[in-house]
Design a protein around this motif. Structure first.
Motif, short mmCIF file in Angstrom:
data_model
loop_
_atom_site.label_atom_id
_atom_site.label_comp_id
_atom_site.label_asym_id
_atom_site.label_seq_id
_atom_site.Cartn_x
_atom_site.Cartn_y
_atom_site.Cartn_z
N LEU A 149 78.75 40.01 59.27
CA LEU A 149 77.97 40.58 58.17
C LEU A 149 76.45 41.00 58.38
O LEU A 149 75.98 40.37 59.34
N ARG A 150 75.99 42.04 57.86
CA ARG A 150 74.46 42.56 58.05
C ARG A 150 73.88 41.37 57.10
O ARG A 150 74.37 41.41 55.52
N VAL A 151 72.81 41.12 57.41
CA VAL A 151 71.97 40.23 56.64
C VAL A 151 70.34 40.63 56.12
O VAL A 151 70.06 41.12 57.09
N PHE A 152 70.14 40.52 54.95
CA PHE A 152 68.91 40.70 54.51
C PHE A 152 68.28 39.27 53.93
O PHE A 152 69.05 39.01 53.04
N GLY A 153 67.16 38.93 54.16
CA GLY A 153 66.71 37.84 53.69
C GLY A 153 65.36 37.80 52.99
O GLY A 153 64.32 38.46 53.54
N LEU A 154 64.92 37.12 51.96
CA LEU A 154 63.54 37.20 51.61
C LEU A 154 63.33 35.59 50.65
O LEU A 154 64.25 35.00 50.21
N SER A 155 62.01 35.03 51.07
CA SER A 155 61.56 33.84 50.63
C SER A 155 60.65 34.41 49.57
O SER A 155 59.52 34.92 49.89
N LEU A 156 60.51 33.74 48.20
CA LEU A 156 59.72 33.83 47.20
C LEU A 156 58.69 32.46 47.59
O LEU A 156 59.14 31.33 47.61
N ILE A 157 57.46 32.83 47.96
CA ILE A 157 56.52 31.63 48.18
C ILE A 157 56.29 31.04 46.87
O ILE A 157 55.67 31.77 46.17
N THR A 158 56.69 29.90 46.53
CA THR A 158 56.43 29.26 45.31
C THR A 158 55.36 28.29 45.33
O THR A 158 54.77 27.76 44.41
N ASN A 159 54.85 27.73 46.50
CA ASN A 159 53.71 26.83 46.70
C ASN A 159 53.23 26.81 48.20
O ASN A 159 53.76 27.34 49.18
#
Ligand SMILES: O=P(O)(O)O[C@H]1O[C@H](CO)[C@@H](O)[C@H]1O
Ligand SMILES: Nc1nc2[nH]cnc2c(=O)[nH]1
Length: 275
Positions: free
Chosen positions: A216-226
């Motif tokens: 699978l092709r992957v895209f990832g993101l992290s929302l910085i919460t702290n």
């Protein structure tokens, strides 16, 4: 498959507090995890426990409103089971999202980190969903991980962020998965920082390993919460409620980004392509 007319090309895994990503899907068919044979149950607040099928910008999608974590007591095979289900459904691209704590000075709560690479700490010590007999139907015994976050999608995401006027919130970085469920001690935070980790969480890496294994092709993101506390003088401390709150505050921006990216990305390009 008899229960829905959708044949998804894209799968989205919603991180803590990011379940609203599923709300953007049109013509929804939604299934509680408890009604899906073989699916684990979500036990974490902010993970609703529903699989939602629908259309987004003309593309057929499936969205996990709630993911599974190792610390809930699921085996890694169970936590990543949905990724293989997606592969068998015909999905080509996986979007992974998560809530994460920042170790990098330049990443503030509310910022969005495009995941360029990860450090899979449980994986480094043998806690890997690919352990055990290899299923050649899905992929090879020894899969490469050097290109697991697609470079074209990362570039397109930055371009879209500029057009949406949110580029100031976004940068690329390295995500590390730790086992959890406790947040980091100060010594652990300092260690991660020294190792070059930009953001830390308790998920995502096993899903990406399994997705990459099966092509699978992957895209990832992290929302910085702290910010992860790195100083003994700092009296701040992180909690899950605060993590969910930042998710609510940034929900609109994350939705816009993901929607535009899915709308504009090419489909049928299943090659891994990362720098
Ligand atoms: O990774 P997601 O599911 O977004 O959740 C993150 O937020 C929770 C801690 O607040 C942990 O589960 C951590 O992994
Ligand atoms: N391990 C870890 N996971 C998180 N998820 C959201 N914030 C954090 C954090 O600071 N540390």
């Amino acid at each position: 498959m008899s229960q829905t007319k959708h044949r998804p090309q894209v799968a989205i895994i919603c991180g803590s507090g990011l379940g609203m990503l599923a709300d953007t899907l049109k013509c929804q068919d939604s299934f509680a995890y408890s009604d899906i044979p073989g699916f684990p149950q979500s036990t974490v607040q902010g993970h609703a426990g529903r699989l939602v099928f629908g259309e987004l910008k003309g593309k057929s999608c499936v969205c996990m409103q709630g993911r599974f974590h190792m610390y809930e007591g699921h085996s890694l095979l169970k936590t990543t089971f949905p990724v293989r289900v997606f592969k068998l459904l015909g999905v080509e691209t996986l979007f992974v999202t998560n809530a994460a704590g920042s170790l990098a000075d330049g990443l503030q709560p509310g910022d969005i980190m495009i995941i360029k690479d990860h450090v899979n700490f449980p994986g480094l010590v043998g806690l890997n969903p690919l352990c055990g007999p290899n299923d050649d139907k899905f992929g090879p015994r020894f899969p490469a991980m050097s290109g697991c976050y697609d470079k074209n999608l990362r570039c397109l995401a930055m371009e879209i962020a500029k057009q949406l006027g949110v580029a100031g919130l976004m940068q690329e970085g390295v995500y590390a998965m730790v086992g959890g469920p406790n947040f980091e001690t100060i010594a652990e935070a300092r260690l991660l920082h020294r190792l070059g980790v930009d953001a830390v969480g308790m998920s995502t890496a096993p899903e990406v390993v399994v997705a990459t294994h099966c092509g699978l092709r992957v895209f990832g993101l992290s929302l910085i919460t702290n910010k992860v506390v790195k100083s003994y003088e700092d009296l701040d401390s992180v909690n899950h409620e605060g993590v969910l709150e930042v998710g609510r505050l940034r929900s609109h921006t994350v939705q816009q980004l993901v929607t535009e990216l899915i709308g504009r990305m090419e489909i049928n390009n299943n090659t891994n392509n990362a720098a």
